[in-house]
Design a protein around this motif. Structure first.
Motif, PDB file in Angstrom:
ATOM      1  N   PRO A  66       0.823  -1.225   0.000  1.00  0.00           N
ATOM      2  CA  PRO A  66       0.000   0.000   0.000  1.00  0.00           C
ATOM      3  C   PRO A  66       0.848   1.263   0.000  1.00  0.00           C
ATOM      4  CG  PRO A  66       0.057  -0.944   2.197  1.00  0.00           C
ATOM      5  CD  PRO A  66       0.789  -1.907   1.310  1.00  0.00           C
ATOM      6  N   SER A  67       1.575   1.469  -1.078  1.00  0.00           N
ATOM      7  CA  SER A  67       2.496   2.608  -1.157  1.00  0.00           C
ATOM      8  C   SER A  67       1.755   3.932  -1.215  1.00  0.00           C
ATOM      9  CB  SER A  67       3.400   2.455  -2.387  1.00  0.00           C
ATOM     10  OG  SER A  67       2.629   2.318  -3.567  1.00  0.00           O
ATOM     11  N   GLY A  68       0.471   3.902  -1.518  1.00  0.00           N
ATOM     12  CA  GLY A  68      -0.295   5.143  -1.556  1.00  0.00           C
ATOM     13  C   GLY A  68      -0.292   5.875  -0.225  1.00  0.00           C
ATOM     14  N   MET A  69      -0.085   5.150   0.883  1.00  0.00           N
ATOM     15  CA  MET A  69      -0.038   5.796   2.189  1.00  0.00           C
ATOM     16  C   MET A  69       1.176   6.700   2.322  1.00  0.00           C
ATOM     17  SD  MET A  69      -1.431   2.927   4.902  1.00  0.00           S
ATOM     18  CE  MET A  69      -0.259   1.645   4.461  1.00  0.00           C
ATOM     19  N   LEU A  70       2.173   6.507   1.440  1.00  0.00           N
ATOM     20  CA  LEU A  70       3.392   7.321   1.506  1.00  0.00           C
ATOM     21  C   LEU A  70       3.192   8.706   0.905  1.00  0.00           C
ATOM     22  CD1 LEU A  70       6.018   4.598   0.511  1.00  0.00           C
ATOM     23  CD2 LEU A  70       5.577   5.516   2.789  1.00  0.00           C
ATOM     24  N   LYS A  71       2.005   8.970   0.374  1.00  0.00           N
ATOM     25  CA  LYS A  71       1.741  10.298  -0.166  1.00  0.00           C
ATOM     26  C   LYS A  71       1.586  11.327   0.937  1.00  0.00           C
ATOM     27  CE  LYS A  71      -0.676   8.400  -4.206  1.00  0.00           C
ATOM     28  NZ  LYS A  71      -1.963   8.342  -4.944  1.00  0.00           N
ATOM     29  N   ALA A  72       1.382  10.873   2.166  1.00  0.00           N
ATOM     30  CA  ALA A  72       1.243  11.796   3.293  1.00  0.00           C
ATOM     31  C   ALA A  72       2.510  12.617   3.440  1.00  0.00           C
ATOM     32  CB  ALA A  72       0.954  11.011   4.568  1.00  0.00           C
ATOM     33  N   ASN A  73       2.370  13.911   3.580  1.00  0.00           N
ATOM     34  CA  ASN A  73       3.534  14.795   3.670  1.00  0.00           C
ATOM     35  C   ASN A  73       3.275  15.840   4.752  1.00  0.00           C
ATOM     36  OD1 ASN A  73       5.828  16.256   3.324  1.00  0.00           O
ATOM     37  ND2 ASN A  73       5.382  16.933   1.225  1.00  0.00           N
ATOM     38  N   ALA A  74       3.924  15.650   5.873  1.00  0.00           N
ATOM     39  CA  ALA A  74       3.769  16.588   6.987  1.00  0.00           C
ATOM     40  C   ALA A  74       5.115  17.200   7.344  1.00  0.00           C
ATOM     41  CB  ALA A  74       3.177  15.870   8.199  1.00  0.00           C
ATOM     42  N   GLY A  75       5.974  17.354   6.339  1.00  0.00           N
ATOM     43  CA  GLY A  75       7.280  17.935   6.585  1.00  0.00           C
ATOM     44  C   GLY A  75       8.306  16.941   7.082  1.00  0.00           C
TER      45      GLY A  75
ATOM     46  N   PHE B 238      28.026   7.877   6.311  1.00  0.00           N
ATOM     47  CA  PHE B 238      26.834   7.563   7.088  1.00  0.00           C
ATOM     48  C   PHE B 238      25.979   8.816   7.260  1.00  0.00           C
ATOM     49  CE2 PHE B 238      29.482   3.963   8.422  1.00  0.00           C
ATOM     50  CZ  PHE B 238      28.565   2.939   8.335  1.00  0.00           C
ATOM     51  N   ASP B 239      24.675   8.622   7.257  1.00  0.00           N
ATOM     52  CA  ASP B 239      23.741   9.722   7.466  1.00  0.00           C
ATOM     53  C   ASP B 239      22.554   9.180   8.240  1.00  0.00           C
ATOM     54  OD1 ASP B 239      22.558  12.171   7.418  1.00  0.00           O
ATOM     55  OD2 ASP B 239      22.539  12.378   5.229  1.00  0.00           O
ATOM     56  N   ALA B 240      21.781  10.058   8.818  1.00  0.00           N
ATOM     57  CA  ALA B 240      20.625   9.638   9.612  1.00  0.00           C
ATOM     58  C   ALA B 240      19.507  10.644   9.439  1.00  0.00           C
ATOM     59  CB  ALA B 240      20.995   9.485  11.082  1.00  0.00           C
ATOM     60  N   SER B 241      18.289  10.191   9.654  1.00  0.00           N
ATOM     61  CA  SER B 241      17.125  11.059   9.537  1.00  0.00           C
ATOM     62  C   SER B 241      15.984  10.462  10.351  1.00  0.00           C
ATOM     63  CB  SER B 241      16.714  11.209   8.067  1.00  0.00           C
ATOM     64  OG  SER B 241      15.580  12.040   7.950  1.00  0.00           O
ATOM     65  N   GLN B 242      14.992  11.259  10.556  1.00  0.00           N
ATOM     66  CA  GLN B 242      13.816  10.805  11.290  1.00  0.00           C
ATOM     67  C   GLN B 242      12.670  10.564  10.307  1.00  0.00           C
ATOM     68  OE1 GLN B 242      11.857  13.527  14.130  1.00  0.00           O
ATOM     69  NE2 GLN B 242      12.129  11.945  15.691  1.00  0.00           N
ATOM     70  N   VAL B 243      11.968   9.473  10.485  1.00  0.00           N
ATOM     71  CA  VAL B 243      10.812   9.167   9.652  1.00  0.00           C
ATOM     72  C   VAL B 243       9.600   8.956  10.554  1.00  0.00           C
ATOM     73  CG1 VAL B 243      12.222   8.108   7.845  1.00  0.00           C
ATOM     74  CG2 VAL B 243      11.257   6.676   9.643  1.00  0.00           C
ATOM     75  N   GLN B 244       8.433   9.077   9.969  1.00  0.00           N
ATOM     76  CA  GLN B 244       7.185   8.869  10.710  1.00  0.00           C
ATOM     77  C   GLN B 244       6.439   7.685  10.125  1.00  0.00           C
ATOM     78  OE1 GLN B 244       4.245  12.023  10.571  1.00  0.00           O
ATOM     79  NE2 GLN B 244       3.513  11.497  12.625  1.00  0.00           N
ATOM     80  N   ILE B 245       6.023   6.783  10.982  1.00  0.00           N
ATOM     81  CA  ILE B 245       5.251   5.619  10.548  1.00  0.00           C
ATOM     82  C   ILE B 245       3.833   6.081  10.257  1.00  0.00           C
ATOM     83  CG2 ILE B 245       4.506   3.284  11.114  1.00  0.00           C
ATOM     84  CD1 ILE B 245       7.541   3.649  10.918  1.00  0.00           C
ATOM     85  N   VAL B 246       3.490   6.123   8.963  1.00  0.00           N
ATOM     86  CA  VAL B 246       2.165   6.610   8.566  1.00  0.00           C
ATOM     87  C   VAL B 246       1.201   5.472   8.271  1.00  0.00           C
ATOM     88  CG1 VAL B 246       3.095   8.754   7.642  1.00  0.00           C
ATOM     89  CG2 VAL B 246       2.882   6.766   6.141  1.00  0.00           C
ATOM     90  N   GLY B 247       1.690   4.242   8.281  1.00  0.00           N
ATOM     91  CA  GLY B 247       0.802   3.119   8.013  1.00  0.00           C
ATOM     92  C   GLY B 247       1.450   1.788   8.341  1.00  0.00           C
TER      93      GLY B 247
END
Length: 390
Positions: free
Chosen positions: A127-136, A169-178
């Protein structure tokens, strides 16, 4: 026809002894059909799920990609060649990008594979459509097993770390949207899915991919440099081998069941010949040939299998039908084996399976019935009439 009526009268006249043998045979019928139907159902479900969620019509692999070696992911992506890009542009394929990484859920460390997928794709069931969420913040989706193993839930923020194409190496924060539910562990276990273009930017790998998944109508190109095409048959070969090994193991159970049932028929025939010697002598004295008498006893044994078919149908059809429609619930832990297996399997009982089982049991029963019946050919009619035949 006379032999048939006589054989039917004899086995029905035997009473409880006949019905015990028939019931044992019917159990063999039902268990053999149930076990094979369960494997066939698992095979069908697993194939459908893998094609739906992962394989589709086939895949192009980067030549450095090895699904059994996570360390190979560091160098397993290249620009998508023009021949493959044309398929993607027509909506017949979708590129995927993989990289090894680390996730830090609630202060813990867990090795994962970060996968990039196009949110607009419709080639696979993810369900990749859930990745359309964009909250910055970079959105991410995970499977149910990944969520349970990492103690993550929808809306959680979590840090991930990776190594880009320059080795830094790099790092970032992600949000679980689904969180999605799937039976295919290769798209769930220790994996996190983010938008393809986001991952390309993170890796400094513009326009690159590790794999391109084609739809069933996608064109196939051979001989593309640095890319290998894997057909659905190639990708499903491991699953076919697992099912085949399970089928071979199941044959041991079938043989044991047949041996138990055949032993009961064999003992019944031996006892009948021993106790019915005067009857056998009477048949011969009345003009029946020894071959006809042997045929009579063989037919009696075969009719046990025929009666067992009807008895087994009385209780087997409702049970098997209920399982085929409602399914058989398996423990959730079955996914821990890394196999494509649903929590609920739906057995498949084909006409070929049922008829084949009936024919095999009938033939084996007839053969076992004939074996002890051969002794009749050695009897002397006078001794048989006296009940002293050897």
């Amino acid at each position: 026809m006379v032999l048939f009526r006589l054989a039917l009268r004899n086995i029905l006249g035997a009473g409880l002894r006949t019905w015990l043998s028939v019931f044992i045979l019917s159990i063999s019928y039902v268990i053999i059909i149930w076990h094979k139907g369960l494997l066939d159902g698992w095979d069908r479900q697993a194939l459908n799920d893998m094609i739906k969620w992962e394989i589709a019509g086939g895949q192009f692999w980067n030549s450095n990609y090895d699904p059994y070696d996570p360390l190979s992911l560091e160098n397993a992506y290249d620009p998508v060649p023009e021949q493959i890009s044309s398929i993607v542009d027509r909506g017949l394929a979708t590129p995927l990008l993989f990289v090894q990484g680390t996730i830090y859920p609630k202060g813990r460390l867990k090795s994962i594979i970060i996968k990039g997928i196009d949110p607009e794709q419709e080639i696979v069931a993810i369900p990749s459509g859930m990745l359309k969420a964009n909250a910055g913040i970079t959105p991410a989706i995970i499977g149910r097993n990944m969520a349970a193993g990492s103690d993550l839930k929808e809306g959680d923020l979590v840090f991930i770390r990776w190594r880009n194409s320059n080795g830094a190496f790099d790092a970032s924060q992600v949000q679980i949207v689904g969180i999605f539910n799937t039976n295919v562990p290769t798209v769930d276990g220790s994996q996190i899915w983010i938008p393809l273009e986001e991952l390309r930017k993170m890796l400094l790998a513009e326009g690159e991919a590790t794999m391109v998944v084609c739809s069933e109508t996608g064109s196939v190109y051979e001989g593309i440099e640095n890319w290998n095409f894997k057909s659905s048959d190639d990708l499903l070969s491991d699953l076919h081998k697992i099912i085949k090994s399970k089928t071979m193991a199941g044959m041991v159970i079938w043989v044991i069941l047949l041996m138990v049932a055949m032993l009961a028929i064999f003992d019944t025939q031996v006892l009948s010949i021993f106790r019915r010697q005067q009857e056998i002598g009477t048949y011969i004295a009345m003009g029946m040939t020894r071959g006809e008498v042997v045929g009579l006893f063989t037919l009696e044994g075969a009719m046990h299998a025929i009666l067992a078919t009807f008895v087994g149908a009385l209780y087997g059809i409702p049970i098997l039908y209920m399982q085929a429609t409602r399914g058989i619930t398996l423990p959730v832990s079955s996914s821990d084996y890394g196999l494509t297996m649903a929590e609920k399997l739906f057995p498949v009982y084909s006409l070929g399976l049922v008829s084949g089982t009936i024919i095999v049991v009938l033939l084996v029963t007839t053969a076992v019935s004939y074996w002890p019946s051969r002794r009749i050919a050695k009897m002397k009619p006078t001794d048989a009439l006296k009940g002293r035949a050897q």
